[in-house]
Design an enzyme around this catalytic site. Sequence first.
Site, PDB file in Angstrom:
ATOM      1  N   GLU B  60      35.544   8.557 -61.426  1.00 46.63           N
ATOM      2  CA  GLU B  60      35.479   9.922 -61.977  1.00 46.63           C
ATOM      3  C   GLU B  60      35.049  10.960 -60.945  1.00 46.63           C
ATOM      4  OE1 GLU B  60      34.277   7.262 -63.584  1.00 46.63           O
ATOM      5  OE2 GLU B  60      35.493   7.161 -65.404  1.00 46.63           O
ATOM      6  N   HIS B 129      28.995   5.709 -75.225  1.00 48.67           N
ATOM      7  CA  HIS B 129      30.334   6.241 -75.516  1.00 48.67           C
ATOM      8  C   HIS B 129      30.308   7.239 -76.669  1.00 48.67           C
ATOM      9  CE1 HIS B 129      32.073   3.280 -72.832  1.00 48.67           C
ATOM     10  NE2 HIS B 129      33.278   3.746 -73.075  1.00 48.67           N
TER      11      HIS B 129
END
Lengths: 319, 326
Positions: B60, B129
């Site tokens: 990322e 998450h």
Amino acid sequence: MKLEDKKRVLREMVLHRRFEERCYQAYIERKIGGFLHLYPGQEACCNGVMEAARPGHDYVITGYRDHIHAIKCGSDPKAVMAELYGKETGSSKGRGGSMHIFDVAHRFMGGYALVGGPFPLAAGIAKGIQMKGGDEISICFLGDAANNQGVFHETLNMAALWKLPVLFVCENNQYGIGTSIDRSTAVLDQFKRVCGYGIESAQCDGQDIDVVYEHARKAVDYVRSRKGPYFLELMTYRYRGHSMSDSRGYRTREEEEQWKQRDPINILRDRLIDAGALTMDDYNAMEKDTDAYIENEVIKFAEESPEPDVADLEKYVFA
Amino acid sequence: MAEIMYWEALQRAHDEEMARDPLVICMGEDIGVAGGTYKATKGLYEKYGPLRVMDTPISEGGYTGLGIGASFLGIRPIIEIMSVNFAWLAMDQMFNSAAKVRYMSGGQLTSPSVFRAAGGAAHQLGAQHSARMEKVFMGIAGLRVVTPSNPKQAYGLLKSAVRSDDPVFINEHELMYNMKGEVPDEEYFHPLEGSEISRSGNDVTLFGYNISVHWCLKAAEILDKQYGISAEVVDLYSLSPLDRAGIKKSVCKTHRAIIAEEDEAPVGVGSEVIAIINEECFFELDAAPVRVHSALVPQPYNHKLEKAAIPDHEDVISAVLKMLGK
């Protein structure tokens, strides 16, 4: 390099050295604020690589030790000094400071202060070049300690995967702030660390500009001919501390003296004298002229320039 | 005007912008060959090829920085972060590079990049998450933050974000990709700043954004039918900058404010909206403003605990009734 070019580069390197030493003085006088990271000792790295590349045409990005890379790309030393003084006439209009010199007109894409931060930006610039179809290359100058950041590895992987036209120049000056490379890094030869990504690499002396130039030419040609990324490690040394707040207690004066025996400016100067292309008097005159230029033009410009208007505080936040 | 799903609206915006401008690219994990985790880039790889629809490694920080670097040359990357939780890894580049480069270069360089991320609690995805992280993004100078609550906004905000010369973070929600709504057939650009009155009312203002707009709308309907209370719902689709004028206008009308957010309370949208109310129209208030927010816990896995952690329309109704002494 031709003799004439070498003489020109010697003059530039003297400017680069004296410019930085004058910054030191201005910092002591509190004319320059913030952090100040100086380049003396490493001049052959930037000069050797950029002589092999095309300054002002190829894109260059680097960390916070950035004054000389900007000047080599074509920045006016007056604008760089004015930036250090925080003036409106500075290269970043006084909003950046020493660590954030920018000169987009000369394709100097900036100095960034997060160690390793420019790695993916350099690869992205290469992606932009790839999409636009030009013949430029992206050149990323960073130090050895940046290679211990995660984005170093992420970037190498993507640059190799997508064959991006980016040249990574590692100026290995042996220290990350105040920690020596052998105390921070498991593998000392940085050029070996990129082999796992299938990236071409080389290591060479970073004090002798002829050696740097020859290696850089090969690296630049490789990247410009779109064979993929390249990693060039230059073995060098910074004479001053990491920044001005550094008293160099982590290394010996003997070690510093040893490196100064291989001073990049002296190496080039003596070689030109040996070749009969220069006399010591010529060299002394070069230094004297440079000091006069810095004092009468560069410093004068920075001193006399206006500061930014406080009413413009929020200018440049959004487009 | 056709009724389409939220993900289809995003896909249409991507497709139109990529067809128009060859410098628009998109990048992210699984967005190409796999078609995108939430289908926002479905079919684009086949249409525009691997150079413009880039399946990235799971890096990322690296690929976000790469997209930002490309944007320095005028490329307009739409960078998808699969889950907003992973955006922590990309924040150095978003905040230190994209958001600051224009200022610290004295206006020479700008990063016309778009970051899209799915956030919010879905169903039992656990602590790493399920985060709502809008509070982190909305305090960064130089970064625009928008959060679409319906397909029309999803389409129009992405279109405007791509055309913007500023970096824009788009906060989406994992539970909303299949939501249906009307989107104009013709090209539509939603403003990146401001707020919208989703339902007009007089007794209390319910401020929401993204998924919490829907809690507010449902609460307003029940409050009207069962209690005769007229609630106004204001959709804060722009979280940075927040719409000071819009917040003030509605509070001056209803004199009561409740802010509903799926995020935890500290340093969040609610606290910011209350600060704005204090600064803009404190003496218009008939009651102290109230936040409806999630519990300050890492999101639990167990379904009962998860439900207890996250507010919904019933919590909004309770807050209104308490405020009005009913």
